[in-house]
Design a protein around this motif. Structure first.
Motif, PDB file in Angstrom:
ATOM      1  N   VAL A  21      12.299  13.390  19.146  1.00 16.69           N
ATOM      2  CA  VAL A  21      13.721  13.029  19.096  1.00 16.69           C
ATOM      3  C   VAL A  21      14.443  13.543  20.334  1.00 16.69           C
ATOM      4  CG1 VAL A  21      15.879  13.491  17.880  1.00 16.69           C
ATOM      5  CG2 VAL A  21      13.859  12.771  16.605  1.00 16.69           C
ATOM      6  N   ARG A  22      14.128  14.756  20.761  1.00 18.58           N
ATOM      7  CA  ARG A  22      14.750  15.281  21.980  1.00 18.58           C
ATOM      8  C   ARG A  22      14.381  14.432  23.188  1.00 18.58           C
ATOM      9  NH1 ARG A  22      17.120  20.294  21.867  1.00 18.58           N
ATOM     10  NH2 ARG A  22      17.035  21.339  19.830  1.00 18.58           N
ATOM     11  N   ALA A  23      13.127  14.015  23.253  1.00 19.98           N
ATOM     12  CA  ALA A  23      12.707  13.148  24.359  1.00 19.98           C
ATOM     13  C   ALA A  23      13.426  11.804  24.302  1.00 19.98           C
ATOM     14  CB  ALA A  23      11.194  12.946  24.313  1.00 19.98           C
ATOM     15  N   MET A  24      13.653  11.300  23.111  1.00 16.47           N
ATOM     16  CA  MET A  24      14.361  10.026  22.961  1.00 16.47           C
ATOM     17  C   MET A  24      15.787  10.127  23.496  1.00 16.47           C
ATOM     18  SD  MET A  24      12.963   9.081  19.122  1.00 16.47           S
ATOM     19  CE  MET A  24      13.890   7.548  18.875  1.00 16.47           C
ATOM     20  N   THR A  25      16.455  11.242  23.220  1.00 19.83           N
ATOM     21  CA  THR A  25      17.830  11.376  23.692  1.00 19.83           C
ATOM     22  C   THR A  25      17.902  11.436  25.213  1.00 19.83           C
ATOM     23  OG1 THR A  25      17.849  13.803  23.573  1.00 19.83           O
ATOM     24  CG2 THR A  25      18.535  12.587  21.595  1.00 19.83           C
ATOM     25  N   GLN A  26      16.878  11.993  25.846  1.00 20.40           N
ATOM     26  CA  GLN A  26      16.906  12.101  27.306  1.00 20.40           C
ATOM     27  C   GLN A  26      16.931  10.737  27.977  1.00 20.40           C
ATOM     28  OE1 GLN A  26      17.342  14.858  29.259  1.00 20.40           O
ATOM     29  NE2 GLN A  26      17.790  15.748  27.245  1.00 20.40           N
ATOM     30  N   THR A  27      16.309   9.746  27.360  1.00 22.84           N
ATOM     31  CA  THR A  27      16.261   8.415  27.976  1.00 22.84           C
ATOM     32  C   THR A  27      17.620   7.723  27.955  1.00 22.84           C
ATOM     33  OG1 THR A  27      15.690   7.249  25.924  1.00 22.84           O
ATOM     34  CG2 THR A  27      13.865   8.171  27.214  1.00 22.84           C
ATOM     35  N   ILE A  28      18.540   8.178  27.102  1.00 21.73           N
ATOM     36  CA  ILE A  28      19.864   7.559  27.022  1.00 21.73           C
ATOM     37  C   ILE A  28      20.953   8.568  27.355  1.00 21.73           C
ATOM     38  CG2 ILE A  28      19.203   5.720  25.441  1.00 21.73           C
ATOM     39  CD1 ILE A  28      20.374   7.399  23.142  1.00 21.73           C
ATOM     40  N   ALA A  29      20.642   9.496  28.245  1.00 22.85           N
ATOM     41  CA  ALA A  29      21.628  10.513  28.630  1.00 22.85           C
ATOM     42  C   ALA A  29      22.862   9.878  29.252  1.00 22.85           C
ATOM     43  CB  ALA A  29      21.001  11.505  29.603  1.00 22.85           C
ATOM     44  N   HIS A  30      22.719   8.687  29.842  1.00 18.00           N
ATOM     45  CA  HIS A  30      23.871   8.012  30.440  1.00 18.00           C
ATOM     46  C   HIS A  30      24.925   7.645  29.398  1.00 18.00           C
ATOM     47  CE1 HIS A  30      20.733   5.041  29.434  1.00 18.00           C
ATOM     48  NE2 HIS A  30      21.738   4.274  29.030  1.00 18.00           N
ATOM     49  N   ARG A  31      24.504   7.498  28.141  1.00 18.73           N
ATOM     50  CA  ARG A  31      25.474   7.169  27.086  1.00 18.73           C
ATOM     51  C   ARG A  31      26.308   8.367  26.681  1.00 18.73           C
ATOM     52  NH1 ARG A  31      24.367   2.093  24.592  1.00 18.73           N
ATOM     53  NH2 ARG A  31      25.941   2.630  23.048  1.00 18.73           N
ATOM     54  N   GLY A  32      25.820   9.562  26.983  1.00 16.79           N
ATOM     55  CA  GLY A  32      26.539  10.761  26.566  1.00 16.79           C
ATOM     56  C   GLY A  32      26.226  11.935  27.466  1.00 16.79           C
ATOM     57  N   PRO A  33      26.876  12.014  28.629  1.00 17.68           N
ATOM     58  CA  PRO A  33      26.590  13.111  29.559  1.00 17.68           C
ATOM     59  C   PRO A  33      27.265  14.426  29.200  1.00 17.68           C
ATOM     60  CG  PRO A  33      28.276  11.681  30.473  1.00 17.68           C
ATOM     61  CD  PRO A  33      27.830  11.037  29.182  1.00 17.68           C
ATOM     62  N   ASP A  34      28.103  14.425  28.149  1.00 18.24           N
ATOM     63  CA  ASP A  34      28.887  15.630  27.846  1.00 18.24           C
ATOM     64  C   ASP A  34      28.188  16.606  26.910  1.00 18.24           C
ATOM     65  OD1 ASP A  34      30.923  14.607  29.414  1.00 18.24           O
ATOM     66  OD2 ASP A  34      31.909  13.609  27.728  1.00 18.24           O
ATOM     67  N   GLY A  35      27.024  16.247  26.390  1.00 14.58           N
ATOM     68  CA  GLY A  35      26.324  17.171  25.503  1.00 14.58           C
ATOM     69  C   GLY A  35      25.350  16.447  24.604  1.00 14.58           C
ATOM     70  N   ASP A  36      24.613  17.212  23.823  1.00 19.09           N
ATOM     71  CA  ASP A  36      23.680  16.626  22.869  1.00 19.09           C
ATOM     72  C   ASP A  36      23.723  17.422  21.574  1.00 19.09           C
ATOM     73  OD1 ASP A  36      22.253  18.966  23.443  1.00 19.09           O
ATOM     74  OD2 ASP A  36      20.797  17.947  24.711  1.00 19.09           O
ATOM     75  N   GLY A  37      23.067  16.906  20.555  1.00 20.20           N
ATOM     76  CA  GLY A  37      23.017  17.582  19.268  1.00 20.20           C
ATOM     77  C   GLY A  37      21.826  17.104  18.467  1.00 20.20           C
ATOM     78  N   PHE A  38      21.280  17.989  17.618  1.00 20.21           N
ATOM     79  CA  PHE A  38      20.050  17.670  16.895  1.00 20.21           C
ATOM     80  C   PHE A  38      20.096  18.248  15.482  1.00 20.21           C
ATOM     81  CE2 PHE A  38      19.172  18.027  21.402  1.00 20.21           C
ATOM     82  CZ  PHE A  38      18.558  16.814  21.669  1.00 20.21           C
ATOM     83  N   PHE A  39      19.339  17.596  14.605  1.00 17.70           N
ATOM     84  CA  PHE A  39      19.215  18.045  13.220  1.00 17.70           C
ATOM     85  C   PHE A  39      17.867  17.575  12.700  1.00 17.70           C
ATOM     86  CE2 PHE A  39      19.374  16.585   8.780  1.00 17.70           C
ATOM     87  CZ  PHE A  39      19.643  17.773   8.128  1.00 17.70           C
ATOM     88  N   HIS A  40      17.176  18.465  11.990  1.00 15.88           N
ATOM     89  CA  HIS A  40      15.987  18.003  11.263  1.00 15.88           C
ATOM     90  C   HIS A  40      15.881  18.764   9.943  1.00 15.88           C
ATOM     91  CE1 HIS A  40      14.427  21.311  13.845  1.00 15.88           C
ATOM     92  NE2 HIS A  40      13.652  21.600  12.812  1.00 15.88           N
ATOM     93  N   TRP A  41      15.356  18.052   8.945  1.00 13.77           N
ATOM     94  CA  TRP A  41      15.248  18.616   7.608  1.00 13.77           C
ATOM     95  C   TRP A  41      13.962  18.128   6.951  1.00 13.77           C
ATOM     96  CZ3 TRP A  41      14.538  16.913   2.685  1.00 13.77           C
ATOM     97  CH2 TRP A  41      14.743  17.863   1.655  1.00 13.77           C
ATOM     98  N   PRO A  42      13.251  19.054   6.270  1.00 19.19           N
ATOM     99  CA  PRO A  42      13.457  20.515   6.289  1.00 19.19           C
ATOM    100  C   PRO A  42      13.042  21.114   7.626  1.00 19.19           C
ATOM    101  CG  PRO A  42      11.495  19.985   5.043  1.00 19.19           C
ATOM    102  CD  PRO A  42      12.124  18.667   5.396  1.00 19.19           C
ATOM    103  N   GLU A  43      13.280  22.381   7.799  1.00 20.44           N
ATOM    104  CA  GLU A  43      12.969  23.029   9.071  1.00 20.44           C
ATOM    105  C   GLU A  43      11.484  22.928   9.403  1.00 20.44           C
ATOM    106  OE1 GLU A  43      14.843  24.502  11.468  1.00 20.44           O
ATOM    107  OE2 GLU A  43      16.589  23.685  10.440  1.00 20.44           O
TER     108      GLU A  43
END
Length: 672
Positions: A21-43
């Motif tokens: 998921v983190r790698a997926m967000t990197q490919t679309i960093a242009h859509r959101g250069p101001d930060g990122d956020g993540f969640f997974h459940w359960p830990e």
């Protein structure tokens, strides 16, 4: 405004990989250069993992995602804006909900707590979101009513992957990058995709106005919005009241779309749609509004009828805006085309959107949010199809009573196919004028209705035609086209959903179900977000749309965008309100035949391109030779083939370095 991604393991075996998921967000960093956020459940051994990239627009300080409800059992990642969030928040707080942020995102979480899957009717905005309900074991993936914010889906081995852009899905190395040959004919026919399938095998788009619910190891679609036309006796008939309400509702939508904690501006063309938005913005926004237009340097002192910069300047001067222009040359346009092939994810042969990407670049240097006039044509009947389609529907029904449709088709079929083969040549013969443009409308009367309307919508004969397909398509593509019949089946399904008692309503609904989600809105999202710019479309406020669909078609069709022009009579100068409709174009024909000719042919006749085997080499060479030699006019075909090849290189092959378009030729224009 953001980009979102995620994985759901429907087998509950802990395979929702947070690292992926983190790698997926990197490919679309242009859509959101101001930060990122993540969640997974359960830990440990996650069932669900969510990620996002943030472009901060509302609640800059506490609006980071994911956002949770009071006890943390519901989590959301969200792309878009909910414009009525303040009103929703006040109601939800009165009902006892506790908010921890000032962001619009949190209203969705509490709406879900309050209304469950009935929350969508309360939202006025654009969105693609993923909401995880831990207690129910449910993932909700949703897109807005009309498809302003896309969401792509892929499934493999019990995993459901989703993302705002396809390129994020390909961060998963096990997901194959393959052309969906069954739908290639649909793209070549329309210049864009209709329906939910994409040009990637195994990847589809979530349809507008729908949510996908994943729970208990299965998925289901629910529809939360569609075109819904009331009976004739339930529609307003007082024309003056209709016009007054149109202005009121548009003004309310603009007011809501101006909610932002960052600077915003307006894409300004020379037409009435963006001029109407500017007139209303000028009454609501303090200070000078920033406006942005694109123009063309065609060189050699040539006139360019596609350039609307003079009209835009005049409107900007009237309202005293801080006006900016992006003037592009053929070289600029080519560089932006190469970037467009990558950022758009799907081939979309809309040359004006390449220019819009150039405009987005300069706009993003000044503001983070831009309003644009997309939607005025669709809601208030600005396209030729709004009149042509009802004419065909009515006259086809009349002819059915005299000569059965099947008999008409048999009588005219073979002769007309021969005539269609001559269209590209006829279009070069100026002495016969616009005759070839009218022939397809008459042909539609001799076909089953779905086929006739589909051919009109795709400009069949004027662009692609069956004789051309038989010559040009290679064996594999020809076989896939014949077996899949994708465009035929998909358009028939769309027509069934769009059908209304009034043919004028059907024509409007068809544009809303085809052109917008597959081309107009999809393109605006991709080219603006490529430059971290949020584009807002006030004409697509749900309440404004519902009003427009209640207006009797006889009033909507009185003249081109009659209701809108009359509604803005007191707000716009006559030169802006009365200007005839002009498509947002580019000097593509001139450039294709001159400055870009060699580059285009070198791409299409490159050994790598030819080795794909999609097209018959001799037929392709003949098509290019005849077009560039001036014997036929095939600019739309050439552009679709060119973009197809550039798209394959940018997405299916090893992704190349994406060139950064030049920032030269940016001109700031003071009001006249």
């Amino acid at each position: 405004m953001c980009g979102i991604v995620g994985i759901l393991d429907q087998t509950h075996t802990g395979r929702a990989d947070p690292a992926l998921v983190r790698a997926m967000t990197q490919t679309i960093a242009h859509r959101g250069p101001d930060g990122d956020g993540f969640f997974h459940w359960p830990e440990s051994d996650p069932t669900v993992a969510l990620g996002m990239r943030r472009l901060s627009i509302i609640d800059l300080d506490t609006g980071d995602q994911p956002i949770f409800n009071e006890d943390g059992s519901i989590a959301i990642v969200f792309n878009g804006e909910i414009y009525n969030y303040l009103e929703l928040r006040a109601d939800l707080e009165a009902r006892g909900h506790v908010f921890r942020t000032q962001t619009d995102t949190e209203t969705i979480v509490h709406l879900y707590e309050e209304h469950g899957l009935d929350l969508f009717g309360h939202l006025r905005g654009m969105y693609g979101f993923a909401l995880w309900d831990r207690n129910a074991g449910r993932l909700v993936l949703a897109v807005d009513h009309i498809g302003i914010k896309p969401l792509y889906l892929a499934e493999r081995d019990g995993l459901l992957l989703f993302a705002s852009e396809v390129k994020a899905l390909f961060a998963d190395p096990s997901l194959p990058r393959r052309l969906n040959l069954d739908v290639l004919d649909t793209y070549l026919t329309f210049g864009y995709m209709i329906g939910t399938e994409t040009m990637y095998a195994g990847i589809r788009r979530l349809p507008p106005g729908h949510a996908l619910i994943a729970e208990n190891g299965a998925t289901r679609l629910i529809r939360h919005w569609t075109t819904d036309y009331p009976p004739e006796d339930e529609r307003p008939t007082d024309e003056a009241a209709i016009i007054e309400e149109a202005r009121t509702r548009l003004a309310e939508s603009v007011r809501l779309h101006l909610r932002s904690d960052v600077p915003l501006g307006l894409f300004l063309s020379g037409g009435i749609d963006s001029a109407a938005l500017l007139a209303l913005m000028a009454q609501m926004e303090p200070g000078r509004i920033k406006t942005f237009s694109v123009g063309y340097d065609v060189g050699r002192g040539a006139a360019n009828p596609d350039d609307e910069t003079l009209h835009a300047r005049r409107i900007a001067a009237h309202f005293g805006t801080d006006h900016h222009e992006r003037i592009i040359t053929a070289d600029d346009w080519w560089r932006f085309l190469l970037a467009y092939a990558y950022y758009h994810d799907e081939p979309n042969a809309n040359p004006s959107i390449v220019s819009l990407q150039a405009l987005a670049e300069v706009t993003a240097q000044h503001v983070k949010v831009v309003l644009n006039g997309t939607g005025g044509d669709e809601l208030f009947c600005g396209y030729p199809s709004h009149r042509r389609f009802p004419w065909v529907i009515r006259n086809s029904a009349r002819l059915d009573r005299v000569v059965p449709n099947g008999l008409r088709t048999r009588l005219i079929g073979a002769p007309w196919r021969s005539l269609e083969a001559l269209y590209p040549t006829l279009r070069r013969v100026r002495i016969i004028g616009a005759l070839p443009a009218y022939l397809p409308t008459w042909h539609a009367l001799f076909l089953p209705l779905s086929d006739g309307l589909r051919r009109l919508a795709s400009f069949e004969g004027l662009v692609f035609s069956e004789p051309m397909r038989q010559r040009l398509y290679g064996p594999d593509l020809r076989a896939a086209w014949a077996a899949a019949q994708h465009k035929e089946r998909t358009y028939a399904d769309i027509l069934a959903r769009a059908w209304a008692d009034d043919p004028g309503d059907t024509a409007q609904a068809l544009a809303l179900h085809t052109w917008l989600p597959g081309n107009g809105l999809l393109a605006v999202d991709k080219v603006t977000m490529a430059h971290s710019l949020e584009a807002r479309v006030p004409f697509f406020d749900p309440q404004l749309m519902d009003f427009a669909m209640r207006v009797p078609s006889a009033i909507r069709l009185r003249s081109n965008k009659y209701v809108l022009r009359e509604a803005m009579r007191d707000d716009l100068p006559d030169f802006a309100r009365q200007r005839p409709k002009q498509p947002f174009g580019t000097p593509i024909l001139r450039w294709f035949d001159t400055d870009l000719s060699e580059r285009i042919q070198s791409v299409l006749l490159d050994e790598h391109s030819l080795s794909r085997g999609l097209f018959e080499q001799a037929a392709l060479e003949r098509l290019l030779r005849q077009h560039f030699g001036g014997q036929t006019e095939q600019v739309e075909v050439v552009f679709r083939l060119l973009l197809l090849e550039l798209w394959q290189r940018a997405t299916l092959d090893a992704p190349p370095h994406i060139p950064e378009p030049s920032s030269e030729a940016v001109r700031i224009v003071e009001p006249l």
